[in-house]
Design an enzyme around this catalytic site. Structure first.
Site, short mmCIF file in Angstrom:
data_model
loop_
_atom_site.label_atom_id
_atom_site.label_comp_id
_atom_site.label_asym_id
_atom_site.label_seq_id
_atom_site.Cartn_x
_atom_site.Cartn_y
_atom_site.Cartn_z
N ASP A 1 31.12 22.32 39.63
CA ASP A 1 29.99 22.58 38.74
C ASP A 1 29.36 23.89 39.21
O ASP A 1 28.71 23.94 40.25
CB ASP A 1 28.95 21.44 38.79
CG ASP A 1 27.76 21.74 37.88
OD1 ASP A 1 27.81 22.75 37.15
OD2 ASP A 1 26.79 20.95 37.90
N GLU B 1 22.82 16.02 46.85
CA GLU B 1 23.73 15.03 46.27
C GLU B 1 24.67 14.42 47.31
O GLU B 1 25.69 13.83 46.98
CB GLU B 1 24.50 15.64 45.10
CG GLU B 1 23.53 16.05 43.98
CD GLU B 1 24.21 16.45 42.67
OE1 GLU B 1 25.44 16.64 42.66
OE2 GLU B 1 23.49 16.58 41.67
N SER C 1 18.44 21.93 38.84
CA SER C 1 18.99 23.05 38.07
C SER C 1 18.97 22.65 36.61
O SER C 1 19.98 22.30 36.02
CB SER C 1 20.40 23.39 38.54
OG SER C 1 21.29 22.35 38.26
N LYS D 1 30.11 11.30 37.43
CA LYS D 1 29.87 12.08 38.64
C LYS D 1 28.52 11.63 39.18
O LYS D 1 27.52 11.64 38.48
CB LYS D 1 29.96 13.59 38.40
CG LYS D 1 28.86 14.26 37.65
CD LYS D 1 28.89 15.78 37.92
CE LYS D 1 27.55 16.39 37.61
NZ LYS D 1 27.44 17.81 37.97
N LYS E 1 23.57 13.17 30.59
CA LYS E 1 22.45 12.81 31.48
C LYS E 1 21.32 12.35 30.58
O LYS E 1 20.79 13.17 29.82
CB LYS E 1 21.98 14.03 32.25
CG LYS E 1 22.97 14.66 33.22
CD LYS E 1 22.48 16.06 33.55
CE LYS E 1 23.06 16.59 34.85
NZ LYS E 1 22.68 18.01 35.05
N ASP F 1 27.02 21.21 30.57
CA ASP F 1 25.87 20.44 31.07
C ASP F 1 24.60 21.11 30.54
O ASP F 1 24.08 20.74 29.48
CB ASP F 1 25.93 20.38 32.60
CG ASP F 1 24.66 19.83 33.23
OD1 ASP F 1 23.85 19.23 32.51
OD2 ASP F 1 24.45 20.01 34.45
N HIS G 1 20.98 22.92 45.08
CA HIS G 1 20.96 21.61 45.74
C HIS G 1 21.03 21.70 47.26
O HIS G 1 21.14 20.68 47.95
CB HIS G 1 22.11 20.74 45.24
CG HIS G 1 21.99 20.41 43.79
ND1 HIS G 1 23.01 19.88 43.04
CD2 HIS G 1 20.95 20.56 42.92
CE1 HIS G 1 22.61 19.70 41.80
NE2 HIS G 1 21.37 20.12 41.71
N HIS H 1 24.66 11.58 37.13
CA HIS H 1 23.37 11.42 37.80
C HIS H 1 22.58 12.72 37.70
O HIS H 1 23.08 13.71 37.14
CB HIS H 1 23.61 11.09 39.28
CG HIS H 1 24.32 12.19 40.04
ND1 HIS H 1 24.34 12.28 41.40
CD2 HIS H 1 25.06 13.26 39.60
CE1 HIS H 1 25.02 13.34 41.77
NE2 HIS H 1 25.47 13.94 40.71
N ARG H 2 21.39 12.78 38.28
CA ARG H 2 20.66 14.02 38.50
C ARG H 2 20.60 14.27 40.00
O ARG H 2 20.85 13.36 40.80
CB ARG H 2 19.21 13.93 37.96
CG ARG H 2 19.07 13.73 36.47
CD ARG H 2 19.83 14.69 35.61
NE ARG H 2 19.60 16.11 35.80
CZ ARG H 2 19.04 16.93 34.93
NH1 ARG H 2 18.60 16.44 33.77
NH2 ARG H 2 18.91 18.22 35.15
N SER H 3 20.21 15.48 40.37
CA SER H 3 20.13 15.74 41.82
C SER H 3 18.96 14.98 42.46
O SER H 3 19.02 14.62 43.62
CB SER H 3 20.02 17.24 42.08
OG SER H 3 18.99 17.81 41.32
N GLU I 1 32.44 22.70 35.29
CA GLU I 1 31.22 22.45 34.52
C GLU I 1 30.34 23.70 34.55
O GLU I 1 30.25 24.38 35.59
CB GLU I 1 30.50 21.27 35.18
CG GLU I 1 29.22 20.83 34.52
CD GLU I 1 28.57 19.71 35.35
OE1 GLU I 1 29.30 18.90 35.97
OE2 GLU I 1 27.34 19.66 35.40
N GLN J 1 27.38 25.40 42.69
CA GLN J 1 26.49 24.28 43.06
C GLN J 1 27.23 23.05 43.59
O GLN J 1 26.76 22.39 44.50
CB GLN J 1 25.67 23.91 41.83
CG GLN J 1 24.69 22.79 42.01
CD GLN J 1 23.92 22.53 40.73
OE1 GLN J 1 22.95 23.21 40.43
NE2 GLN J 1 24.34 21.54 39.95
N GLU J 2 28.39 22.74 42.99
CA GLU J 2 29.04 21.48 43.36
C GLU J 2 30.55 21.64 43.50
O GLU J 2 31.21 22.17 42.59
CB GLU J 2 28.76 20.41 42.30
CG GLU J 2 27.29 20.12 42.16
CD GLU J 2 26.96 19.22 40.97
OE1 GLU J 2 27.84 18.45 40.54
OE2 GLU J 2 25.82 19.31 40.49
P1 PGA Z 1 20.60 18.72 38.41
O1 PGA Z 1 22.08 18.88 38.91
O2 PGA Z 1 20.31 17.28 38.30
O3 PGA Z 1 19.80 19.42 39.47
O4 PGA Z 1 20.51 19.42 37.08
C1 PGA Z 1 23.16 18.18 38.42
C2 PGA Z 1 24.07 19.04 37.61
O5 PGA Z 1 23.79 20.24 37.39
O6 PGA Z 1 25.07 18.55 37.13
ZN ZN Z 2 25.69 20.61 36.10
#
Ligand code: PGA
Ligand code: ZN
Length: 423
Positions: free
Chosen positions: A249, A212, A41, A395, A344, A319, A162, A372-374, A292, A170-171
């Site tokens: 998130d 994740e 994302s 995270k 990131k 983000d 994800h 991290h990244r996904s 987020e 998403q999270e």
């Molecule tokens: P991404 O997800 O690495 O797919 O961008 C992580 C996030 O959105 O925080």
């Molecule tokens: Zn994010």
């Protein structure tokens, strides 16, 4: 002076099975390597991830061209460079690319060289990487930055991009806020994670995990996800709200279109202010400490509303909104939106620029959260970045899947070896 003698890059895989770049930097008789992560994302303002889109092999996802560029061009340019001059190395990489979003060389190629150089520099001095990052940031800030073992935010329920389920947010993360140290935080989190698994199983819901490491069941609403997490906490003797808090998130840019937030999983369409209200409602009913990307990356008015409504009691993290970009963050600060920034390093492409963003946040009382990244790998350098910059929060997914636990395991190691404060 420790000179770079050679640089070798190769194509390897990330946790989604996509090709990515590993770069190894050689100095005297040592070498160190780094592997680039990859997002799903991704934000519009992120630096560019270069892939061989015209190559049928690996369905256009290979990174053989950027690998070749490192082996043929970057390795020559950086040969005999002093490996301890991180900023000079990074500036050369930025100049070699010459575009705003690193489209020519690719931020994935640039970042792997930047991190591998940092690792080679610290290794050649017998310094642990977090100490090296700490020196770089302290020098930049002109004061000593305290190193800290970060509080983890563990993503135990995955949705959005994800997972292949119907959850829009998403999270869903837990923050073991009341733990006295890192190992207690991880113990509590893993117990809640396992409780959640058994609750899902009892309900006949899927216990397969998303990118994740969090579970990815189909649910009727986002609220239901929060209720399940609350039940998983209830099964322990921990208290939701004091021991354990929740963090979301939304990655809202993924479901924002033409001024509307489309919650497909709930079959609802909300305007910007309605979606801000929706989030406020969740934050009133559950102990949500952090949200987020609550709004779309370009919905400035929505961000202003959300920040005004809950920015006082909730950590609001940018983000996609800030994309770890110093200029974008500065603008957000002057617009008075959000109050925290997700860090990131592949969103910007070099260690030096990442530290620039971190220092801008520190100077403006914005909280840094290292992420991290996904799409991840066994590379655990973000754990060192979190400790060395004293960010206080990281995270990096569920307590499950090797590419996630590699980061937590590195934190155990750093924690054991040092006597840094926690959180
Ligand atoms: P991404 O997800 O690495 O797919 O961008 C992580 C996030 O959105 O925080
Ligand atoms: Zn994010």
């Amino acid at each position: 002076m420790s000179k770079i003698s050679k640089i070798i890059a190769r194509q390897v895989f990330d946790s989604r099975g996509n090709p990515t770049i590993e770069t190894e930097v050689f100095v005297k008789d040592i070498s160190a390597s780094a592997i680039c992560p990859s997002g799903a994302s991704t934000g519009t303002y992120e630096a560019f991830e270069k892939r061989d889109i015209n190559n049928k092999k690996y369905l256009g996802k290979s990174v053989l061209k950027p690998v070749e560029f490192i082996n043929k061009v970057i390795s020559n340019k950086l040969k005999n460079f002093n490996v301890h001059q991180q900023e000079k190395i990074d500036n050369l990489l930025i100049r070699l690319d010459g575009t705003k979003q690193k489209k020519r060389v690719g931020a994935n190629a640039i970042l792997s060289v930047s991190i591998a150089s940092a690792k080679a520099s610290s290794k050649s001095e017998n310094l642990d990487l977090h100490n090296y990052f700490n020196i770089l940031l302290s020098n930049k800030m002109g004061k000593t930055i305290d190193q800290v073992i970060p509080i983890p935010m563990l993503n135990i329920l995955n949705g959005g991009e994800h997972a292949d389920n119907n959850i829009d947010i998403q999270e869903f993360m837990i923050i073991p806020k009341g733990a006295v140290n890192f190992s207690q935080a991880m113990q509590w989190s893993s117990e809640i994670y396992w409780n959640l698994k058994s609750i899902l199983k009892e309900k006949g819901l899927s216990t397969a995990v998303g990118d994740e490491g969090g579970f990815a069941p189909n649910l009727n609403t986002n609220r239901e996800a929060l209720e399940l997490i609350a039940r998983a906490v209830d099964k322990t003797d921990l208290k939701l709200g004091s021991d354990i808090c929740i963090s979301l998130d939304c990655a809202a840019s993924e479901f924002y279109e033409n001024g509307t937030y489309h919650l497909k999983g709930e079959d609802r369409e909300l305007t910007s202010s309605e979606f801000a209200e929706y989030l406020e409602g969740l934050a009133n009913d559950f102990p949500i400490m952090s949200i987020e990307d609550g709004m779309d990356e370009n919905d400035l008015e929505g961000w202003k509303v959300l920040t005004k409504q809950i920015g006082g009691k909730c950590q609001l993290v940018g983000d996609d909104l800030f994309a770890t970009n110093p200029e974008v963050l500065k603008k957000g600060i002057s617009d008075e939106i959000a109050n925290s920034v997700l860090i990131k390093y592949n969103q910007i492409g070099t260690i030096s620029e990442t530290l620039e963003t971190i220092s801008i946040a520190l100077n403006n009382d914005y909280q840094n959260i290292i992420s991290h990244r996904s799409g991840e790998t066994e590379d655990s350098s973000i754990s060192d970045l979190a400790v060395g910059t004293g960010a206080g929060q990281i995270k990096t997914g569920a307590p499950c899947r090797s590419e996630r636990v590699a980061k937590y395991n590195r934190l155990y190691w750093i924690d054991k070896k040092n006597s840094f404060s926690y959180g």
